[in-house]
Design a protein around this motif. Structure first.
Motif, PDB file in Angstrom:
ATOM      1  N   SER A   1      67.647  41.753  17.200  1.00  0.00           N
ATOM      2  CA  SER A   1      68.025  41.645  15.791  1.00  0.00           C
ATOM      3  C   SER A   1      69.408  42.253  15.606  1.00  0.00           C
ATOM      4  O   SER A   1      70.024  42.739  16.549  1.00  0.00           O
ATOM      5  CB  SER A   1      66.995  42.342  14.903  1.00  0.00           C
ATOM      6  N   LYS A   2      69.886  42.248  14.364  1.00  0.00           N
ATOM      7  CA  LYS A   2      71.222  42.765  14.057  1.00  0.00           C
ATOM      8  C   LYS A   2      71.330  44.252  14.398  1.00  0.00           C
ATOM      9  O   LYS A   2      70.398  45.024  14.173  1.00  0.00           O
ATOM     10  CB  LYS A   2      71.522  42.541  12.580  1.00  0.00           C
ATOM     11  N   VAL A   3      72.474  44.641  14.908  1.00  0.00           N
ATOM     12  CA  VAL A   3      72.741  46.031  15.253  1.00  0.00           C
ATOM     13  C   VAL A   3      73.861  46.541  14.342  1.00  0.00           C
ATOM     14  O   VAL A   3      74.872  45.871  14.162  1.00  0.00           O
ATOM     15  CB  VAL A   3      73.154  46.170  16.735  1.00  0.00           C
ATOM     16  N   ALA A   4      73.656  47.709  13.752  1.00  0.00           N
ATOM     17  CA  ALA A   4      74.656  48.319  12.876  1.00  0.00           C
ATOM     18  C   ALA A   4      75.182  49.589  13.532  1.00  0.00           C
ATOM     19  O   ALA A   4      74.547  50.150  14.428  1.00  0.00           O
ATOM     20  CB  ALA A   4      74.036  48.635  11.522  1.00  0.00           C
ATOM     21  N   PHE A   5      76.321  50.061  13.068  1.00  0.00           N
ATOM     22  CA  PHE A   5      76.963  51.226  13.683  1.00  0.00           C
ATOM     23  C   PHE A   5      77.503  52.174  12.615  1.00  0.00           C
ATOM     24  O   PHE A   5      78.034  51.739  11.595  1.00  0.00           O
ATOM     25  CB  PHE A   5      78.128  50.767  14.568  1.00  0.00           C
ATOM     26  N   SER A   6      77.367  53.457  12.883  1.00  0.00           N
ATOM     27  CA  SER A   6      78.011  54.489  12.079  1.00  0.00           C
ATOM     28  C   SER A   6      78.488  55.565  13.040  1.00  0.00           C
ATOM     29  O   SER A   6      77.721  56.020  13.893  1.00  0.00           O
ATOM     30  CB  SER A   6      77.029  55.084  11.074  1.00  0.00           C
ATOM     31  N   ALA A   7      79.729  55.983  12.918  1.00  0.00           N
ATOM     32  CA  ALA A   7      80.287  56.973  13.844  1.00  0.00           C
ATOM     33  C   ALA A   7      79.590  58.327  13.722  1.00  0.00           C
ATOM     34  O   ALA A   7      79.424  59.024  14.709  1.00  0.00           O
ATOM     35  CB  ALA A   7      81.784  57.133  13.618  1.00  0.00           C
ATOM     36  N   GLY A   8      79.171  58.707  12.541  1.00  0.00           N
ATOM     37  CA  GLY A   8      78.507  60.002  12.365  1.00  0.00           C
ATOM     38  C   GLY A   8      79.462  61.153  12.590  1.00  0.00           C
ATOM     39  O   GLY A   8      79.974  61.739  11.663  1.00  0.00           O
ATOM     40  N   VAL A   9      79.677  61.500  13.841  1.00  0.00           N
ATOM     41  CA  VAL A   9      80.651  62.528  14.232  1.00  0.00           C
ATOM     42  C   VAL A   9      81.560  61.863  15.261  1.00  0.00           C
ATOM     43  O   VAL A   9      81.189  61.722  16.413  1.00  0.00           O
ATOM     44  CB  VAL A   9      79.962  63.774  14.831  1.00  0.00           C
ATOM     45  N   PRO A  10      82.749  61.438  14.844  1.00  0.00           N
ATOM     46  CA  PRO A  10      83.596  60.632  15.714  1.00  0.00           C
ATOM     47  C   PRO A  10      84.395  61.396  16.771  1.00  0.00           C
ATOM     48  O   PRO A  10      85.192  60.815  17.475  1.00  0.00           O
ATOM     49  CB  PRO A  10      84.544  59.949  14.725  1.00  0.00           C
ATOM     50  N   SER A  11      84.159  62.688  16.901  1.00  0.00           N
ATOM     51  CA  SER A  11      84.924  63.494  17.845  1.00  0.00           C
ATOM     52  C   SER A  11      83.996  64.469  18.556  1.00  0.00           C
ATOM     53  O   SER A  11      82.983  64.886  18.007  1.00  0.00           O
ATOM     54  CB  SER A  11      85.999  64.279  17.086  1.00  0.00           C
ATOM     55  N   VAL A  12      84.357  64.845  19.773  1.00  0.00           N
ATOM     56  CA  VAL A  12      83.586  65.849  20.499  1.00  0.00           C
ATOM     57  C   VAL A  12      84.185  67.241  20.336  1.00  0.00           C
ATOM     58  O   VAL A  12      83.727  68.194  20.949  1.00  0.00           O
ATOM     59  CB  VAL A  12      83.469  65.506  22.009  1.00  0.00           C
ATOM     60  N   ALA A  13      85.198  67.350  19.479  1.00  0.00           N
ATOM     61  CA  ALA A  13      85.837  68.646  19.247  1.00  0.00           C
ATOM     62  C   ALA A  13      84.838  69.644  18.663  1.00  0.00           C
ATOM     63  O   ALA A  13      83.931  69.265  17.918  1.00  0.00           O
ATOM     64  CB  ALA A  13      87.026  68.482  18.290  1.00  0.00           C
ATOM     65  N   TRP A  14      84.991  70.905  19.015  1.00  0.00           N
ATOM     66  CA  TRP A  14      84.072  71.940  18.528  1.00  0.00           C
ATOM     67  C   TRP A  14      84.073  72.003  17.012  1.00  0.00           C
ATOM     68  O   TRP A  14      83.056  72.253  16.382  1.00  0.00           O
ATOM     69  CB  TRP A  14      84.451  73.300  19.125  1.00  0.00           C
ATOM     70  N   ASP A  15      85.232  71.739  16.398  1.00  0.00           N
ATOM     71  CA  ASP A  15      85.348  71.778  14.944  1.00  0.00           C
ATOM     72  C   ASP A  15      85.460  70.361  14.362  1.00  0.00           C
ATOM     73  O   ASP A  15      86.182  70.120  13.412  1.00  0.00           O
ATOM     74  CB  ASP A  15      86.545  72.633  14.521  1.00  0.00           C
ATOM     75  N   ALA A  16      84.711  69.436  14.924  1.00  0.00           N
ATOM     76  CA  ALA A  16      84.772  68.025  14.518  1.00  0.00           C
ATOM     77  C   ALA A  16      84.439  67.850  13.038  1.00  0.00           C
ATOM     78  O   ALA A  16      83.607  68.565  12.482  1.00  0.00           O
ATOM     79  CB  ALA A  16      83.798  67.199  15.352  1.00  0.00           C
ATOM     80  N   ALA A  17      85.094  66.881  12.443  1.00  0.00           N
ATOM     81  CA  ALA A  17      84.842  66.554  11.034  1.00  0.00           C
ATOM     82  C   ALA A  17      83.411  66.049  10.857  1.00  0.00           C
ATOM     83  O   ALA A  17      82.863  65.385  11.730  1.00  0.00           O
ATOM     84  CB  ALA A  17      85.823  65.487  10.570  1.00  0.00           C
ATOM     85  N   GLU A  18      82.824  66.366   9.722  1.00  0.00           N
ATOM     86  CA  GLU A  18      81.451  65.977   9.442  1.00  0.00           C
ATOM     87  C   GLU A  18      81.352  65.011   8.271  1.00  0.00           C
ATOM     88  O   GLU A  18      80.260  64.713   7.800  1.00  0.00           O
ATOM     89  CB  GLU A  18      80.607  67.222   9.161  1.00  0.00           C
ATOM     90  N   ASP A  19      82.475  64.485   7.820  1.00  0.00           N
ATOM     91  CA  ASP A  19      82.479  63.648   6.621  1.00  0.00           C
ATOM     92  C   ASP A  19      81.809  62.287   6.807  1.00  0.00           C
ATOM     93  O   ASP A  19      81.532  61.609   5.820  1.00  0.00           O
ATOM     94  CB  ASP A  19      83.902  63.481   6.094  1.00  0.00           C
ATOM     95  N   GLN A  20      81.519  61.884   8.046  1.00  0.00           N
ATOM     96  CA  GLN A  20      80.847  60.610   8.258  1.00  0.00           C
ATOM     97  C   GLN A  20      79.334  60.751   8.498  1.00  0.00           C
ATOM     98  O   GLN A  20      78.634  59.756   8.692  1.00  0.00           O
ATOM     99  CB  GLN A  20      81.501  59.861   9.422  1.00  0.00           C
TER     100      GLN A  20
END
Length: 106
Positions: A30-49
């Protein structure tokens, strides 16, 4: 001419470097959707997604969450820091907790 070197064949996967999304999408029925969630592996990665990943989790039948590190954490000649429990970035922990709480199924 050489077809392989220290890092393997010179034309790995025909130049296509698959990721988890590609693999799931190739096998899904079936259809597959994607969301980055946390787009970086940096210790202080942004959490806005994370909120978008949570919203997606509420609307789908199944979830696949992929977390981890990249070559900036460990690679040839640069060992990873010792693992005590888990050393994943805090944002990745929060992503997993939030998505698991919102998902219809584990």
């Amino acid at each position: 001419s050489a077809v392989a070197g220290y890092y393997g064949p010179s034309d790995v996967c025909g130049g296509r470097f698959w990721n988890v999304f590609d693999a799931v999408e190739a096998r899904a029925k079936s259809k597959v959707a994607f969301s980055a969630g946390v787009p970086s592996v940096a210790w202080d990665a942004a959490e806005d997604q994370i909120a978008a990943a949570v919203q997606l989790a509420r609307t789908v039948d199944q979830m696949v969450v992929s977390i981890g590190t990249d070559l900036s954490w460990a690679r040839e000649g640069a060992d990873a820091h010792p693992v005590h429990g888990t050393t994943l970035p805090p944002a990745q922990h929060r992503l997993v907790s939030a998505v698991a709480a919102a998902a219809a199924k584990p």
